[in-house]
Design a protein around this motif. Structure first.
Motif, mmCIF file in Angstrom:
data_model
loop_
_atom_site.group_PDB
_atom_site.id
_atom_site.type_symbol
_atom_site.label_atom_id
_atom_site.label_comp_id
_atom_site.label_asym_id
_atom_site.label_seq_id
_atom_site.Cartn_x
_atom_site.Cartn_y
_atom_site.Cartn_z
ATOM 1 N N THR A 185 0.828 -1.199 0.000
ATOM 2 C CA THR A 185 0.000 0.000 0.000
ATOM 3 C C THR A 185 0.862 1.250 0.000
ATOM 4 O O THR A 185 1.798 1.368 0.782
ATOM 5 N N GLY A 186 0.552 2.152 -0.893
ATOM 6 C CA GLY A 186 1.163 3.471 -0.838
ATOM 7 C C GLY A 186 2.325 3.727 -1.762
ATOM 8 O O GLY A 186 2.896 4.823 -1.734
ATOM 9 N N SER A 187 2.686 2.773 -2.617
ATOM 10 C CA SER A 187 3.841 3.005 -3.493
ATOM 11 C C SER A 187 3.563 4.133 -4.483
ATOM 12 O O SER A 187 4.434 4.970 -4.753
ATOM 13 N N GLY A 188 2.359 4.174 -5.037
ATOM 14 C CA GLY A 188 2.007 5.252 -5.950
ATOM 15 C C GLY A 188 1.876 6.582 -5.239
ATOM 16 O O GLY A 188 2.317 7.621 -5.748
ATOM 17 N N CYS A 189 1.292 6.560 -4.050
ATOM 18 C CA CYS A 189 1.126 7.786 -3.264
ATOM 19 C C CYS A 189 2.480 8.365 -2.887
ATOM 20 O O CYS A 189 2.686 9.589 -2.934
ATOM 21 N N LEU A 190 3.414 7.499 -2.506
ATOM 22 C CA LEU A 190 4.764 7.964 -2.183
ATOM 23 C C LEU A 190 5.429 8.561 -3.416
ATOM 24 O O LEU A 190 6.086 9.607 -3.329
ATOM 25 N N LEU A 191 5.256 7.932 -4.554
ATOM 26 C CA LEU A 191 5.851 8.463 -5.779
ATOM 27 C C LEU A 191 5.346 9.874 -6.056
ATOM 28 O O LEU A 191 6.125 10.764 -6.441
ATOM 29 N N SER A 192 4.066 10.100 -5.855
ATOM 30 C CA SER A 192 3.512 11.445 -6.066
ATOM 31 C C SER A 192 4.191 12.460 -5.156
ATOM 32 O O SER A 192 4.503 13.585 -5.571
ATOM 33 N N ALA A 193 4.430 12.065 -3.905
ATOM 34 C CA ALA A 193 5.099 12.960 -2.956
ATOM 35 C C ALA A 193 6.536 13.228 -3.382
ATOM 36 O O ALA A 193 7.039 14.358 -3.269
ATOM 37 N N ILE A 194 7.230 12.196 -3.887
ATOM 38 C CA ILE A 194 8.612 12.365 -4.331
ATOM 39 C C ILE A 194 8.675 13.237 -5.578
ATOM 40 O O ILE A 194 9.590 14.054 -5.743
ATOM 41 N N VAL A 195 7.696 13.104 -6.460
ATOM 42 C CA VAL A 195 7.638 13.980 -7.633
ATOM 43 C C VAL A 195 7.457 15.434 -7.183
ATOM 44 O O VAL A 195 8.079 16.353 -7.739
ATOM 45 N N ALA A 196 6.620 15.650 -6.165
ATOM 46 C CA ALA A 196 6.450 17.007 -5.630
ATOM 47 C C ALA A 196 7.784 17.532 -5.098
ATOM 48 O O ALA A 196 8.129 18.702 -5.311
ATOM 49 N N ALA A 197 8.529 16.669 -4.408
ATOM 50 C CA ALA A 197 9.850 17.064 -3.900
ATOM 51 C C ALA A 197 10.784 17.425 -5.045
ATOM 52 O O ALA A 197 11.574 18.374 -4.950
ATOM 53 N N LEU A 198 10.702 16.681 -6.136
ATOM 54 C CA LEU A 198 11.548 16.968 -7.297
ATOM 55 C C LEU A 198 11.205 18.328 -7.893
ATOM 56 O O LEU A 198 12.096 19.127 -8.212
ATOM 57 N N LEU A 199 9.908 18.602 -8.051
ATOM 58 C CA LEU A 199 9.479 19.865 -8.639
ATOM 59 C C LEU A 199 9.939 21.053 -7.798
ATOM 60 O O LEU A 199 10.124 22.158 -8.324
ATOM 61 N N ALA A 200 10.104 20.819 -6.482
ATOM 62 C CA ALA A 200 10.579 21.879 -5.592
ATOM 63 C C ALA A 200 12.093 22.025 -5.625
ATOM 64 O O ALA A 200 12.633 22.975 -5.063
ATOM 65 N N SER A 201 12.772 21.087 -6.287
ATOM 66 C CA SER A 201 14.225 21.028 -6.207
ATOM 67 C C SER A 201 14.955 21.334 -7.503
ATOM 68 O O SER A 201 16.172 21.506 -7.513
ATOM 69 N N CYS A 202 14.227 21.369 -8.630
ATOM 70 C CA CYS A 202 14.872 21.608 -9.920
ATOM 71 C C CYS A 202 13.844 22.163 -10.901
ATOM 72 O O CYS A 202 12.727 22.510 -10.500
#
Length: 246
Positions: A185-202
């Motif tokens: 449970t949550g692999s896709g949800c975590l990916l969405s959060a990591i993508v948000a982190a990426l957008l904030a970083s580059c």
């Protein structure tokens, strides 16, 4: 180098996510060097968004009060020029969900990340989905992604056996991964959060997003074990990749 961008920036990600995945999402962000904050009270949602580096909206377990807070957070993100990732979990499972998604999209988003069934629901394409699972359909996934990206002027990521990333014009396909990741449970949800982190970083280019998806699939391959153990080793694999990437 996408995980390296996140580790270097150490962004604060405001995750308005579902109750099923809060712990997994927080631990996953911490594993790659980002910082999670989760605030869904109407009284603070806008303020927390204003001090965060990115906003994740995940509708997995929405209720009336959390939807109200999501609207406030998205207005704040727009006012403060913060990237917004929308994860339309189970968008086609009920009228309430799809109507909520459509209302949230009126604020504008930077990126939508979901499975084929969820994006088909947003596009108004017939698709046989099972709850929050991707389900099956005959429509072309890349065409669905491009349609939604153009309609909402955002980047769209559809994840599955082969991920699709598009801005409505250019399409990038990302293959690989491990089907075992769908058993936790949550692999896709975590990916969405990591993508948000990426957008904030580059800059958040299609190429950077595609590279991140490839790293996520690599972590899925590097993890091992049955469902319980796999969830733990998946986080380990993410941290290891992040540190190697740095």
């Amino acid at each position: 180098m996408t995980l390296a961008h996140i580790a270097a920036k150490q962004p604060l990600v405001h995750c308005m996510t579902n109750t099923v995945v809060t712990n997994f999402t927080a631990n996953g962000l911490l594993a790659i060097g980002a910082s999670p904050i989760m605030a869904d009270a109407m009284e603070e949602a806008a303020h927390i968004t204003s001090i965060a580096d990115a906003l994740l909206i995940n509708i997995g377990t929405i209720q009336a009060h959390t939807v109200e807070a999501m609207h406030a957070a998205m207005k704040s993100a727009k006012a403060h020029h913060k990237p917004v990732v929308l994860d339309p979990v189970g968008a086609g499972a009920s009228r309430y969900r799809i109507e909520t998604v459509r209302a949230l999209l009126t604020h504008g988003v930077t990126l939508i990340r979901g499975n084929a069934g969820e994006l088909a629901a947003i596009a108004g394409v017939t698709w046989s989905a099972k709850g929050v699972d991707g389900g099956d359909g005959e429509a072309d996934v890349a065409h669905i992604a491009k349609t939604v990206a153009k309609a909402h002027r955002c980047i769209v990521v559809i994840t599955g056996e082969e991920d699709v990333v598009t801005d409505g014009e250019t399409v990038i396909h990302v293959a690989g991964g491990n089907a075992q990741v769908t058993r936790i449970t949550g692999s896709g949800c975590l990916l969405s959060a990591i993508v948000a982190a990426l957008l904030a970083s580059c800059d958040g280019t299609l190429e950077q997003i595609a590279a991140l998806l490839a790293q996520y699939k690599e972590a899925a391959v590097n993890a091992n074990g049955f469902a319980g153990t796999y969830a733990v080793t998946f986080l380990d694999a993410l941290q290891q990749l992040s540190e190697v990437d740095v």
